[in-house]
Design a protein around this motif. Structure first.
Motif, mmCIF file in Angstrom:
data_model
loop_
_atom_site.group_PDB
_atom_site.id
_atom_site.type_symbol
_atom_site.label_atom_id
_atom_site.label_comp_id
_atom_site.label_asym_id
_atom_site.label_seq_id
_atom_site.Cartn_x
_atom_site.Cartn_y
_atom_site.Cartn_z
ATOM 1 N N THR A 10 40.582 65.558 50.806
ATOM 2 C CA THR A 10 41.237 65.257 49.526
ATOM 3 C C THR A 10 42.287 64.159 49.726
ATOM 4 N N VAL A 11 43.062 64.241 50.813
ATOM 5 C CA VAL A 11 44.075 63.202 51.082
ATOM 6 C C VAL A 11 43.388 61.834 51.204
ATOM 7 N N LEU A 12 42.264 61.809 51.935
ATOM 8 C CA LEU A 12 41.544 60.540 52.122
ATOM 9 C C LEU A 12 40.960 60.044 50.788
ATOM 10 N N ALA A 13 40.393 60.967 50.020
ATOM 11 C CA ALA A 13 39.802 60.567 48.734
ATOM 12 C C ALA A 13 40.870 59.958 47.823
ATOM 13 N N ILE A 14 42.054 60.569 47.798
ATOM 14 C CA ILE A 14 43.132 60.047 46.936
ATOM 15 C C ILE A 14 43.582 58.679 47.459
ATOM 16 N N SER A 15 43.681 58.569 48.787
ATOM 17 C CA SER A 15 44.055 57.308 49.410
ATOM 18 C C SER A 15 43.109 56.186 48.970
ATOM 19 N N ARG A 16 41.829 56.521 48.938
ATOM 20 C CA ARG A 16 40.825 55.502 48.545
ATOM 21 C C ARG A 16 40.957 55.141 47.074
ATOM 22 N N VAL A 17 41.277 56.128 46.233
ATOM 23 C CA VAL A 17 41.468 55.830 44.805
ATOM 24 C C VAL A 17 42.667 54.886 44.632
ATOM 25 N N LEU A 18 43.745 55.118 45.380
ATOM 26 C CA LEU A 18 44.924 54.229 45.295
ATOM 27 C C LEU A 18 44.563 52.827 45.796
ATOM 28 N N SER A 21 41.100 67.815 33.356
ATOM 29 C CA SER A 21 40.798 67.634 34.783
ATOM 30 C C SER A 21 42.048 67.861 35.607
ATOM 31 N N ASN A 22 41.851 68.544 36.731
ATOM 32 C CA ASN A 22 42.945 68.759 37.697
ATOM 33 C C ASN A 22 42.928 67.668 38.775
ATOM 34 N N THR A 23 42.257 66.557 38.483
ATOM 35 C CA THR A 23 42.185 65.492 39.494
ATOM 36 C C THR A 23 43.576 65.101 40.005
ATOM 37 N N SER A 24 43.623 64.715 41.277
ATOM 38 C CA SER A 24 44.880 64.277 41.902
ATOM 39 C C SER A 24 45.143 62.808 41.664
ATOM 40 N N SER A 25 44.107 62.061 41.280
ATOM 41 C CA SER A 25 44.287 60.606 41.291
ATOM 42 C C SER A 25 43.331 59.826 40.389
ATOM 43 N N ILE A 26 42.206 60.426 40.008
ATOM 44 C CA ILE A 26 41.129 59.681 39.336
ATOM 45 C C ILE A 26 41.451 59.481 37.846
ATOM 46 N N SER A 27 41.012 58.352 37.320
ATOM 47 C CA SER A 27 41.304 57.957 35.944
ATOM 48 C C SER A 27 40.799 58.989 34.917
ATOM 49 N N ILE A 28 41.732 59.496 34.118
ATOM 50 C CA ILE A 28 41.382 60.410 33.015
ATOM 51 C C ILE A 28 40.613 59.610 31.957
ATOM 52 N N THR A 29 41.036 58.365 31.755
ATOM 53 C CA THR A 29 40.396 57.475 30.778
ATOM 54 C C THR A 29 38.906 57.310 31.093
ATOM 55 N N GLY A 39 46.704 58.037 41.115
ATOM 56 C CA GLY A 39 47.655 58.918 41.800
ATOM 57 C C GLY A 39 48.762 59.452 40.907
ATOM 58 N N PHE A 40 48.829 58.978 39.654
ATOM 59 C CA PHE A 40 49.857 59.428 38.697
ATOM 60 C C PHE A 40 51.254 59.294 39.338
ATOM 61 N N ILE A 41 52.111 60.327 39.263
ATOM 62 C CA ILE A 41 53.441 60.200 39.909
ATOM 63 C C ILE A 41 53.406 60.800 41.316
ATOM 64 N N VAL A 42 53.002 62.074 41.400
ATOM 65 C CA VAL A 42 53.165 62.804 42.667
ATOM 66 C C VAL A 42 52.391 62.129 43.796
ATOM 67 N N ASN A 43 51.132 61.826 43.559
ATOM 68 C CA ASN A 43 50.332 61.294 44.670
ATOM 69 C C ASN A 43 50.533 59.798 44.907
ATOM 70 N N ARG A 44 51.063 59.097 43.920
ATOM 71 C CA ARG A 44 51.452 57.693 44.133
ATOM 72 C C ARG A 44 52.521 57.626 45.227
ATOM 73 N N LEU A 45 53.391 58.650 45.253
ATOM 74 C CA LEU A 45 54.476 58.661 46.236
ATOM 75 C C LEU A 45 54.095 59.438 47.496
#
Ligand code: NAD
Length: 282
Positions: free
Chosen positions: A239-247, A116-124, A186-192
């Motif tokens: 996408t920015v909002l979706a990642i924000s919500r995942v965080l 998955s190329n997800t920006s933030s969602i759990s791979i697990t 968010g892993f590393i990049v999107n966490r920051l």
């Protein structure tokens, strides 16, 4: 495992970039989206962008023809049955991704890797939706994929060493540099990155500066190639909002609460470059 045929599911801006890079590395690439027409349009877009590169003398016509001939739009996920790796790059929504991983698991041969190329969602979580959780991995490409050097690699709790090593080797064979991130929102990049973009939206809402002044301050003051609003428009505000919500949901911490202004722009359908309007008009 030697990876030959590649499948890409979701052929928007990121999927198209992944298809292009894989095809340039000599792989046959099956392109799947919600319909054959959408996948075909994505292939046409890649061809158009490559033609401009040829016009500028940065690529030969023969190299372009080779890349384009490796791209095969298909009409359904079921057609990805004989790929060695399927890379999912569909819209950043948890429910959608879980559904797509179930479908990929049914469609693809049992030895195939599902990435998955997800920006933030759990791979697990995505891995758990399949019957091959050890063969699911995160490959987080950066935008635009043909230009950006990094692929952030994420192993789910279930990912086995062989799958991880094979996908790291694949990213490297495609000319990328890899980093390894743990499977947290968010892993590393999107966490920051995302808290920074979100803070820029709050600063704008409070009237600290205009879009232009904030972007210019960051560009010239921090020597960044882009200000936060130009970057958010490039990523896509949905996408920015979706990642924000995942965080926000994932850490259950109010410091990640999405900016009300960002929410408003997405409600308006002002998603950035892809819709012709975001913080800037294109
Ligand atoms: N935009 C970025 O800068 C960026 C960077 C890294 C990773 N990502 C991630 O890449 C993924 C895609 O983002 P994008 O920017 O390319 O988005 P996009 O909106 O450009 O493309 C999403 C694609 O997914 C397709 N899609 C939606 N539902 C589908 C379904 N049911 N079946 C098949 N295809 C479906 C859409 O038709 C579209 O072509 C997301 O997970 C995003 O978080 C984005």
């Amino acid at each position: 495992m030697k990876i030959g045929k590649v499948g890409v599911l979701g052929t928007g801006q990121m999927g198209a970039g992944i298809c292009q890079v894989a095809a340039a590395a000599g792989h046959e690439v099956l392109m799947a989206d919600i319909s054959l027409e959408v996948a075909q349009k994505s292939k046409d877009g890649i061809a158009k962008r490559l033609a401009k590169t040829v016009e500028k003398g940065k690529m030969t016509q023969a190299d372009m023809d080779k890349i384009v001939s490796n791209l095969k739009p298909v009409s359904a996920i079921a057609e990805l049955r004989d790929v060695d790796i399927a890379i999912e790059a569909a819209t950043e929504q948890v429910g959608l991704k879980i559904e797509l991983f179930k479908k990929l698991d049914e469609a693809c041969k049992k030895e195939a890797i599902l990435a998955s190329n997800t920006s933030s969602i759990s791979i697990t979580l995505m891995a758990a939706a399949t019957k091959r959780p050890s063969k699911v991995v995160g490959m987080h490409f950066m935008n635009p994929v043909p230009v950006m050097q990094l692929v952030e690699m994420i192993r789910g709790l279930q990912t086995d060493d062989q799958t991880f090593d094979d996908t790291v080797a694949l990213a490297k064979a495609w000319g990328k540099t890899t980093t390894i991130a743990k499977d947290y929102p968010g892993f590393i990049v999107n966490r920051l990155l995302i808290p920074y973009l979100n803070e820029a939206c709050s600063a704008l809402m409070e009237g600290i500066g205009t879009v232009e002044d904030i972007d210019t301050s960051i560009k010239l003051g921090l020597n960044n190639p882009m200000g936060p609003f130009a970057l958010a428009d490039l990523i896509g505000l949905d996408t920015v909002l979706a990642i924000s919500r995942v965080l926000h949901d994932g850490f259950n911490d109010p410091k990640y609460r999405p900016s009300a202004l960002l929410v408003k722009y997405v409600e308006a359908g002002w998603l950035g470059r892809k819709t012709g309007r975001g913080f800037y008009t294109y």
